[in-house]
Design a protein around this motif. Structure first.
Motif, PDB file in Angstrom:
ATOM      1  N   THR A 179     -27.053 -13.250 -68.230  1.00 40.65           N
ATOM      2  CA  THR A 179     -26.133 -13.871 -67.266  1.00 40.65           C
ATOM      3  C   THR A 179     -26.538 -13.520 -65.847  1.00 40.65           C
ATOM      4  O   THR A 179     -26.713 -12.352 -65.505  1.00 40.65           O
ATOM      5  CB  THR A 179     -24.676 -13.425 -67.560  1.00 40.65           C
ATOM      6  OG1 THR A 179     -24.315 -13.909 -68.865  1.00 40.65           O
ATOM      7  CG2 THR A 179     -23.702 -13.998 -66.538  1.00 40.65           C
ATOM      8  N   VAL A 267     -18.511 -10.427 -60.573  1.00 44.97           N
ATOM      9  CA  VAL A 267     -19.618 -11.180 -59.955  1.00 44.97           C
ATOM     10  C   VAL A 267     -19.699 -10.851 -58.469  1.00 44.97           C
ATOM     11  O   VAL A 267     -20.787 -10.583 -57.937  1.00 44.97           O
ATOM     12  CB  VAL A 267     -19.448 -12.707 -60.194  1.00 44.97           C
ATOM     13  CG1 VAL A 267     -20.470 -13.506 -59.395  1.00 44.97           C
ATOM     14  CG2 VAL A 267     -19.573 -13.018 -61.681  1.00 44.97           C
ATOM     15  N   HIS A 281     -25.742  -9.268 -66.317  1.00 43.17           N
ATOM     16  CA  HIS A 281     -25.650  -8.574 -67.600  1.00 43.17           C
ATOM     17  C   HIS A 281     -26.483  -9.262 -68.663  1.00 43.17           C
ATOM     18  O   HIS A 281     -26.868 -10.420 -68.507  1.00 43.17           O
ATOM     19  CB  HIS A 281     -24.191  -8.385 -68.041  1.00 43.17           C
ATOM     20  CG  HIS A 281     -23.486  -9.590 -68.582  1.00 43.17           C
ATOM     21  ND1 HIS A 281     -22.660 -10.390 -67.831  1.00 43.17           N
ATOM     22  CD2 HIS A 281     -23.467 -10.118 -69.829  1.00 43.17           C
ATOM     23  CE1 HIS A 281     -22.145 -11.348 -68.586  1.00 43.17           C
ATOM     24  NE2 HIS A 281     -22.628 -11.213 -69.801  1.00 43.17           N
ATOM     25  N   GLU A 379     -23.756  -6.157 -72.760  1.00 45.93           N
ATOM     26  CA  GLU A 379     -22.680  -6.703 -73.598  1.00 45.93           C
ATOM     27  C   GLU A 379     -23.175  -6.656 -75.038  1.00 45.93           C
ATOM     28  O   GLU A 379     -24.369  -6.813 -75.289  1.00 45.93           O
ATOM     29  CB  GLU A 379     -22.435  -8.170 -73.168  1.00 45.93           C
ATOM     30  CG  GLU A 379     -21.480  -8.936 -74.070  1.00 45.93           C
ATOM     31  CD  GLU A 379     -21.355 -10.436 -73.696  1.00 45.93           C
ATOM     32  OE1 GLU A 379     -21.759 -10.840 -72.588  1.00 45.93           O
ATOM     33  OE2 GLU A 379     -20.863 -11.193 -74.559  1.00 45.93           O
TER      34      GLU A 379
END
Ligand code: ENO
Length: 389
Positions: A179, A267, A281, A379
Motif C-alpha cells: 500500500t 496516511v 505498509h 499487516e
C-alpha cells in the motif's frame, strides 16, 4: 510500450546504520536471514519467510555514486541510494523478461532511470538489472532478469546456511499487497503511470468501489480513498515458472489517499514523517492469522488494537460468529474481520479457498509502525475467498 512484469522478486528497505530492522525481522517477525553482502559503505541482508523476501540495505556511510565511471560494480547492488535519510521501504523489485528492452521502453516513456542495465555475475550465473524511479515519492523499481542464475538470491551475495525453515507459520507466506500512502488527488496520476509503464490494470476492490472515486471509507474517524491495481502478465507467464512459484499469487498494489473530513489518519502521519509519498505498509499473507498473530505477539510484535466496541457491537459479533470465529479470541489479538456478500465485477479472487457459500471473509491485523519515525508498518492478512483490503 510498457515493461512486462513476471513477478515481484523482493522488497528492499534503506535503513540508517544501527537501525533495529534486521533483528526485528528475524527475532520478532520470524524471517530467516539467508544471504548477505558487505562493502565499506553498505551492509545488504536478505530475509525470507515463505515466498516473501525483504532486502535490507543498511548504509554505513555516504554511498559512492551509482557508477564511478570505471568497470567497478556500484557499492550498493540492485538499488540506488535514497537521498532523503529516513528509514524506508523504497524498492519493489520486479522480475522481467528483458531488462535492456524494458529499460529502453521506460526511458522512451520519460521515466527516470537511476541505474542503467548492469550485468552482475558469480559462480552461479549472471543477472542483469536496472533501477527506475517510480512516480510515487521515493519509491523505485529494480527490474531484474535472473533466469540465468541458479543461486539462492542474487550474485554478489553469500548464502547463509540455516536450518531449512520449518517455522510453523512460514508456509504459505507471500506478499499479498503493497500500500502506497499518496497525497490527496494524486491517485489518478499514479494509476496512469503504472498502467503506461508496467501495464498494471486497475481492479475493483469490492462492490462499493467505483471507477471514478475508488473505494471510499469515510466514517468512524477514518477517511480513506483506496484504489487497487495489479500487474497483469503474470498469471499467463507463471505457468512456465518452476513449481515453487506457480502457486504464488501476484502481489497487488493499493493507493491510499487520506480524506479530510475525519481528521488526521495513518496516511497523513506517514506523509508527514516520511516527508513524502511512499510504501506505507506491506501485507503478508498467512493461512492461519490466529496462529501467526499468536506467534508474533509472543515474540514481541505489537499490534494496533481496534476500539473494544468493535467486537461488542451486536452486528459485528454476529458477523464474526457466522464466519466461524470467536469475537473474544479475535479481540485478544486485534484481528479485524470483513465480509463480502458477493463478487464484485472485475475482481481477482486471489487466495480463494473454495469457499462455497456466498459469504467471503477477510481477516487482517496491523502492526504498530516498525521504525522510530512512525511511518511504515506490516499487516497480516488471511483471505477466505474475499478480495478486498
Ligand atoms: O491497504 C490495506 O491493507 C487496507 O486495509 C487499507 C488501509 C490503508 C491505509 C491505512 O492506513 C490503513 C488501512
Amino acid at each position: 510500450m510498457a515493461a512486462s512484469v513476471r513477478r515481484l522478486n523482493h522488497v528492499a528497505f534503506q535503513i540508517a546504520r544501527g537501525d533495529r530492522l534486521p533483528s526485528t525481522l528475524t527475532d520478532r517477525f520470524k524471517f530467516d536471514l539467508f544471504a548477505s553482502r558487505m562493502t565499506d559503505s553498505v551492509r545488504q541482508l536478505a530475509f525470507r519467510k515463505g515466498a516473501a523476501v525483504f532486502l535490507v540495505n543498511e548504509l554505513q556511510r555516504a554511498v559512492p555514486p551509482v557508477s564511478d565511471g570505471t568497470e567497478n560494480l556500484p557499492d550498493l547492488l540492485y538499488d540506488a541510494p535514497v537521498p532523503h535519510a529516513v528509514n524506508t521501504a523504497c524498492n519493489a523489485c520486479f522480475e522481467v523478461d528483458n531488462v535492456e528492452g524494458s529499460c529502453k521502453r521506460l526511458q522512451e516513456n520519460g521515466c527516470h532511470v537511476l541505474v542503467p542495465p548492469l550485468e552482475v555475475e558469480d559462480q552461479r550465473g549472471k543477472v542483469v538489472y536496472c533501477v527506475v524511479k517510480s512516480i510515487v515519492g521515493n519509491v523505485r523499481h529494480t527490474l531484474l532478469d535472473r533466469t540465468r542464475y541458479t543461486g539462492d538470491f542474487l550474485p554478489g551475495f553469500q548464502s547463509i546456511s540455516s536450518e531449512e525453515t520449518k517455522k510453523e507459520d512460514s508456509a504459505g507466506t507471500f506478499f499479498d499487497h503493497i500500500t502506497y500512502a499518496s497525497p490527496r488527488k494524486s491517485t489518478g496520476q499514479v494509476l496512469r503511470w503504472y498502467e503506461k509503464n508496467f501495464d498494471f490494470k486497475r481492479f475493483l476492490i469490492n462492490r462499493h468501489d467505483s471507477a471514478d472515486d475508488g473505494f471510499v471509507i469515510n466514517g468512524d474517524g477514518m477517511g480513506l480513498r483506496l484504489t487497487a491495481m495489479q500487474y497483469w502478465q503474470c498469471s499467463k507467464v507463471s505457468l512456465t515458472l518452476p513449481s515453487v512459484e506457480k502457486d504464488e499469487p501476484d502481489c497487488k498494489f493499493v493507493v491510499a489517499e487520506s480524506l479530510p473530513e475525519q481528521g488526521k489518519n495513518q496516511v497523513d502521519t506517514f506523509l508527514e514523517h516520511h516527508q513524502g509519498a511512499g510504501i506505507q505498509h506491506i501485507a503478508l499473507y498467512t493461512n492461519d492469522i490466529l496462529c501467526t498473530s499468536r506467534i508474533l505477539m509472543e515474540s514481541g510484535v505489537q499490534f494496533v488494537s481496534p476500539p473494544p466496541t468493535y467486537y461488542s457491537q451486536f452486528e459485528k459479533a454476529q458477523e464474526i460468529q457466522t464466519a466461524g470465529y470467536d469475537p473474544h479470541l479475535l479481540s485478544k489479538f486485534g484481528i479485524l474481520l470483513d465480509t463480502e456478500e458477493e463478487h464484485a465485477k472485475n475482481v481477482f479472487h486471489v487466495g480463494s479457498q473454495n469457499v462455497k457459500d456466498t459469504q467471503r471473509h477477510l481477516l487482517q491485523i496491523f502492526t504498530k509502525p516498525i521504525f522510530p519515525e512512525n511511518t511504515f508498518f506490516l499487516e497480516l492478512i488471511q483471505r477466505r475467498g474475499a478480495s478486498g483490503f
